[in-house]
Design a protein around this motif. Structure first.
Motif, PDB file in Angstrom:
ATOM      1  N   ASP A  67      13.049  17.234   0.658  1.00  0.00           N
ATOM      2  CA  ASP A  67      13.783  16.554   1.675  1.00  0.00           C
ATOM      3  C   ASP A  67      13.149  15.305   2.237  1.00  0.00           C
ATOM      4  OD1 ASP A  67      16.096  18.167   1.808  1.00  0.00           O
ATOM      5  OD2 ASP A  67      15.251  19.432   3.594  1.00  0.00           O
ATOM      6  N   LYS A  68      11.611  15.442   2.514  1.00  0.00           N
ATOM      7  CA  LYS A  68      10.598  14.285   2.843  1.00  0.00           C
ATOM      8  C   LYS A  68      10.693  13.316   1.688  1.00  0.00           C
ATOM      9  CE  LYS A  68       8.500  16.600   6.758  1.00  0.00           C
ATOM     10  NZ  LYS A  68       7.300  17.051   7.238  1.00  0.00           N
ATOM     11  N   LYS A  69      11.055  13.526   0.284  1.00  0.00           N
ATOM     12  CA  LYS A  69      10.885  12.673  -0.721  1.00  0.00           C
ATOM     13  C   LYS A  69       9.384  12.459  -1.108  1.00  0.00           C
ATOM     14  CE  LYS A  69      15.106  10.771  -0.795  1.00  0.00           C
ATOM     15  NZ  LYS A  69      16.028  11.793  -1.171  1.00  0.00           N
ATOM     16  N   GLU A  70       8.483  13.828  -0.948  1.00  0.00           N
ATOM     17  CA  GLU A  70       7.508  14.029  -1.546  1.00  0.00           C
ATOM     18  C   GLU A  70       7.185  13.629  -2.772  1.00  0.00           C
ATOM     19  OE1 GLU A  70       4.506  16.435   0.891  1.00  0.00           O
ATOM     20  OE2 GLU A  70       6.316  16.749   2.107  1.00  0.00           O
ATOM     21  N   LEU A  71       8.192  14.795  -3.544  1.00  0.00           N
ATOM     22  CA  LEU A  71       8.513  14.787  -4.929  1.00  0.00           C
ATOM     23  C   LEU A  71       9.911  14.339  -5.139  1.00  0.00           C
ATOM     24  CD1 LEU A  71       6.432  17.973  -5.946  1.00  0.00           C
ATOM     25  CD2 LEU A  71       5.898  15.410  -6.488  1.00  0.00           C
ATOM     26  N   GLU A  72      10.204  13.891  -6.144  1.00  0.00           N
ATOM     27  CA  GLU A  72      11.706  14.009  -6.653  1.00  0.00           C
ATOM     28  C   GLU A  72      11.911  15.085  -7.765  1.00  0.00           C
ATOM     29  OE1 GLU A  72      14.060  11.775  -5.969  1.00  0.00           O
ATOM     30  OE2 GLU A  72      12.759  10.815  -4.524  1.00  0.00           O
ATOM     31  N   GLY A  73      12.999  15.685  -7.826  1.00  0.00           N
ATOM     32  CA  GLY A  73      13.292  16.724  -8.632  1.00  0.00           C
ATOM     33  C   GLY A  73      14.170  17.700  -8.050  1.00  0.00           C
ATOM     34  N   SER A  89       7.310  44.111  -4.463  1.00  0.00           N
ATOM     35  CA  SER A  89       6.154  43.192  -4.677  1.00  0.00           C
ATOM     36  C   SER A  89       6.868  42.036  -5.740  1.00  0.00           C
ATOM     37  CB  SER A  89       4.948  43.631  -5.373  1.00  0.00           C
ATOM     38  OG  SER A  89       5.248  44.204  -6.548  1.00  0.00           O
ATOM     39  N   ILE A  90       6.142  40.823  -5.604  1.00  0.00           N
ATOM     40  CA  ILE A  90       6.687  39.880  -6.212  1.00  0.00           C
ATOM     41  C   ILE A  90       5.411  38.877  -6.696  1.00  0.00           C
ATOM     42  CG2 ILE A  90       7.347  38.393  -4.482  1.00  0.00           C
ATOM     43  CD1 ILE A  90       9.625  37.589  -6.027  1.00  0.00           C
ATOM     44  N   HIS A  91       5.445  38.579  -8.147  1.00  0.00           N
ATOM     45  CA  HIS A  91       4.351  37.420  -8.326  1.00  0.00           C
ATOM     46  C   HIS A  91       5.310  36.244  -9.004  1.00  0.00           C
ATOM     47  CE1 HIS A  91       1.075  36.589 -11.494  1.00  0.00           C
ATOM     48  NE2 HIS A  91       1.054  35.733 -10.516  1.00  0.00           N
ATOM     49  N   ALA A  92       5.197  35.028  -8.258  1.00  0.00           N
ATOM     50  CA  ALA A  92       5.992  33.872  -8.405  1.00  0.00           C
ATOM     51  C   ALA A  92       5.319  32.656  -8.104  1.00  0.00           C
ATOM     52  CB  ALA A  92       7.187  34.047  -7.498  1.00  0.00           C
ATOM     53  N   PHE A  93       6.014  31.665  -8.706  1.00  0.00           N
ATOM     54  CA  PHE A  93       5.349  30.233  -8.398  1.00  0.00           C
ATOM     55  C   PHE A  93       6.639  29.556  -8.018  1.00  0.00           C
ATOM     56  CE2 PHE A  93       4.131  26.004  -9.514  1.00  0.00           C
ATOM     57  CZ  PHE A  93       2.935  25.724  -9.109  1.00  0.00           C
ATOM     58  N   ILE A  94       6.380  29.026  -6.667  1.00  0.00           N
ATOM     59  CA  ILE A  94       7.801  28.445  -6.236  1.00  0.00           C
ATOM     60  C   ILE A  94       7.419  27.021  -5.794  1.00  0.00           C
ATOM     61  CG2 ILE A  94       9.118  28.828  -4.031  1.00  0.00           C
ATOM     62  CD1 ILE A  94       8.026  31.581  -3.865  1.00  0.00           C
ATOM     63  N   GLY A  95       8.451  26.435  -5.923  1.00  0.00           N
ATOM     64  CA  GLY A  95       8.378  24.869  -5.982  1.00  0.00           C
ATOM     65  C   GLY A  95       9.522  23.921  -6.410  1.00  0.00           C
ATOM     66  N   VAL A  96       9.170  23.173  -7.188  1.00  0.00           N
ATOM     67  CA  VAL A  96      10.201  21.897  -7.373  1.00  0.00           C
ATOM     68  C   VAL A  96       9.802  21.547  -8.925  1.00  0.00           C
ATOM     69  CG1 VAL A  96      10.619  19.450  -6.839  1.00  0.00           C
ATOM     70  CG2 VAL A  96      10.027  21.020  -5.112  1.00  0.00           C
ATOM     71  N   VAL A  97      10.842  21.619  -9.672  1.00  0.00           N
ATOM     72  CA  VAL A  97      10.968  20.930 -11.101  1.00  0.00           C
ATOM     73  C   VAL A  97      10.803  19.518 -11.128  1.00  0.00           C
ATOM     74  CG1 VAL A  97      12.103  20.886 -13.450  1.00  0.00           C
ATOM     75  CG2 VAL A  97      12.022  23.182 -12.153  1.00  0.00           C
ATOM     76  N   ILE A  98       9.826  18.925 -11.590  1.00  0.00           N
ATOM     77  CA  ILE A  98       9.741  17.389 -11.534  1.00  0.00           C
ATOM     78  C   ILE A  98       9.734  17.051 -13.148  1.00  0.00           C
ATOM     79  CG2 ILE A  98       8.225  17.372  -9.550  1.00  0.00           C
ATOM     80  CD1 ILE A  98       5.826  17.352 -11.264  1.00  0.00           C
ATOM     81  N   PRO A  99      10.046  15.556 -12.729  1.00  0.00           N
ATOM     82  CA  PRO A  99      10.407  14.812 -14.333  1.00  0.00           C
ATOM     83  C   PRO A  99       9.231  14.893 -15.020  1.00  0.00           C
ATOM     84  CG  PRO A  99      10.989  13.359 -12.582  1.00  0.00           C
ATOM     85  CD  PRO A  99      10.418  14.748 -12.002  1.00  0.00           C
ATOM     86  N   TRP A 158      16.080  27.141 -11.902  1.00  0.00           N
ATOM     87  CA  TRP A 158      16.076  26.171 -11.572  1.00  0.00           C
ATOM     88  C   TRP A 158      17.453  25.502 -10.945  1.00  0.00           C
ATOM     89  CZ3 TRP A 158      15.100  26.392 -16.577  1.00  0.00           C
ATOM     90  CH2 TRP A 158      16.109  25.849 -17.465  1.00  0.00           C
ATOM     91  N   PHE A 159      17.487  24.829 -10.049  1.00  0.00           N
ATOM     92  CA  PHE A 159      18.808  24.198  -9.406  1.00  0.00           C
ATOM     93  C   PHE A 159      19.043  22.882  -9.368  1.00  0.00           C
ATOM     94  CE2 PHE A 159      17.039  28.400  -7.959  1.00  0.00           C
ATOM     95  CZ  PHE A 159      17.915  29.236  -8.076  1.00  0.00           C
ATOM     96  N   PRO A 160      19.771  22.536 -10.582  1.00  0.00           N
ATOM     97  CA  PRO A 160      19.960  20.788 -10.561  1.00  0.00           C
ATOM     98  C   PRO A 160      20.984  20.372  -9.550  1.00  0.00           C
ATOM     99  CG  PRO A 160      20.379  22.165 -12.855  1.00  0.00           C
ATOM    100  CD  PRO A 160      20.154  23.005 -11.701  1.00  0.00           C
ATOM    101  N   GLU A 161      21.858  21.230  -9.001  1.00  0.00           N
ATOM    102  CA  GLU A 161      22.629  20.631  -7.981  1.00  0.00           C
ATOM    103  C   GLU A 161      22.756  21.825  -6.745  1.00  0.00           C
ATOM    104  OE1 GLU A 161      26.203  19.444  -9.662  1.00  0.00           O
ATOM    105  OE2 GLU A 161      25.282  18.313 -11.249  1.00  0.00           O
ATOM    106  N   ASP A 162      23.425  21.590  -5.556  1.00  0.00           N
ATOM    107  CA  ASP A 162      23.650  22.595  -4.762  1.00  0.00           C
ATOM    108  C   ASP A 162      24.469  23.848  -5.419  1.00  0.00           C
ATOM    109  OD1 ASP A 162      22.289  21.390  -2.810  1.00  0.00           O
ATOM    110  OD2 ASP A 162      24.006  20.692  -1.606  1.00  0.00           O
ATOM    111  N   HIS A 163      25.240  23.449  -6.262  1.00  0.00           N
ATOM    112  CA  HIS A 163      26.305  24.591  -6.685  1.00  0.00           C
ATOM    113  C   HIS A 163      26.010  24.820  -8.325  1.00  0.00           C
ATOM    114  CE1 HIS A 163      28.208  23.893  -2.758  1.00  0.00           C
ATOM    115  NE2 HIS A 163      28.625  25.247  -3.000  1.00  0.00           N
ATOM    116  N   GLN A 164      24.748  24.718  -8.749  1.00  0.00           N
ATOM    117  CA  GLN A 164      24.535  25.165 -10.093  1.00  0.00           C
ATOM    118  C   GLN A 164      23.241  25.841 -10.079  1.00  0.00           C
ATOM    119  OE1 GLN A 164      23.898  21.773 -12.936  1.00  0.00           O
ATOM    120  NE2 GLN A 164      24.416  23.061 -14.467  1.00  0.00           N
ATOM    121  N   GLY A 165      23.032  26.863 -11.024  1.00  0.00           N
ATOM    122  CA  GLY A 165      21.842  27.306 -11.134  1.00  0.00           C
ATOM    123  C   GLY A 165      21.676  27.897 -12.534  1.00  0.00           C
TER     124      GLY A 165
END
Length: 173
Positions: A67-73, A89-99, A158-165
């Motif tokens: 939202d703040k455009k700190e990263l594009e992805g 329990s969960i073991h994850a890496f949560i974030g943003v897929v970047i180009p 990853w979620f390329p669009e709001d309605h795609q996974g």
């Protein structure tokens, strides 16, 4: 009074059904065997209980970064344990897929690289990201069982669009 109540219930049911359809609730996931693609995921690691507030903070932070455009992805996560077997329990890496990996990351983020060229199952669905994961994982596990394929415990979504996974899971060799 019973007729009014019944009419209100029918109208509410139609509204709820239409909203569920809009979110992609009636969409089904498609599974294919692919060679995995290389992905760069910027984010934060999480290991703990699914009820821990820190996991929600990680998801909120990923949305904020976009939202703040700190990263594009696009929103994206890596899971290192089976989502169906994880219990509490969960073991994850949560974030943003970047180009690419050459971008400046936010101070609280690190970069992980998902390697390319591994034989994997890919599941895709046109549904909102709140509904997509259940459909994606169920389709992958059903396909793997039907084809008698073993899966690694490494799940990338990853979620390329709001309605795609999309979810990719490497096939055990």
């Amino acid at each position: 009074m019973n007729r009014k109540f019944l009419l209100v219930m029918v109208i509410l049911s139609i509204i709820v059904g239409a909203f569920y359809a809009y979110l992609g609730g009636f969409s089904s996931a498609k599974v294919s065997e692919v060679d995995s693609q290389q992905l760069f995921v910027a984010g934060r690691a999480f290991k703990g209980a699914v009820t821990d507030n820190l996991i929600n903070d990680s998801f909120r932070r990923a949305a904020e970064v976009l939202d703040k455009k700190e990263l594009e992805g696009m929103l994206g996560n890596i899971y290192y344990n089976n989502p169906e077997d994880r219990g509490d329990s969960i073991h994850a890496f949560i974030g943003v897929v970047i180009p690419d990996s050459a971008v400046q990351l936010p101070a609280d983020y690190e970069l992980r690289v998902v390697p390319a060229g591994r034989r994997a199952l890919r599941s895709e669905v046109n549904a909102h990201y709140m509904l997509a994961p259940n459909k994606l994982y169920e389709a992958i596990f059903d396909y793997a069982k039907e084809k008698n394929l073993g899966l690694e415990t490494f799940y990338v979504e990853w979620f390329p669009e709001d309605h795609q996974g999309i979810v990719e899971v490497p096939i055990k060799e």
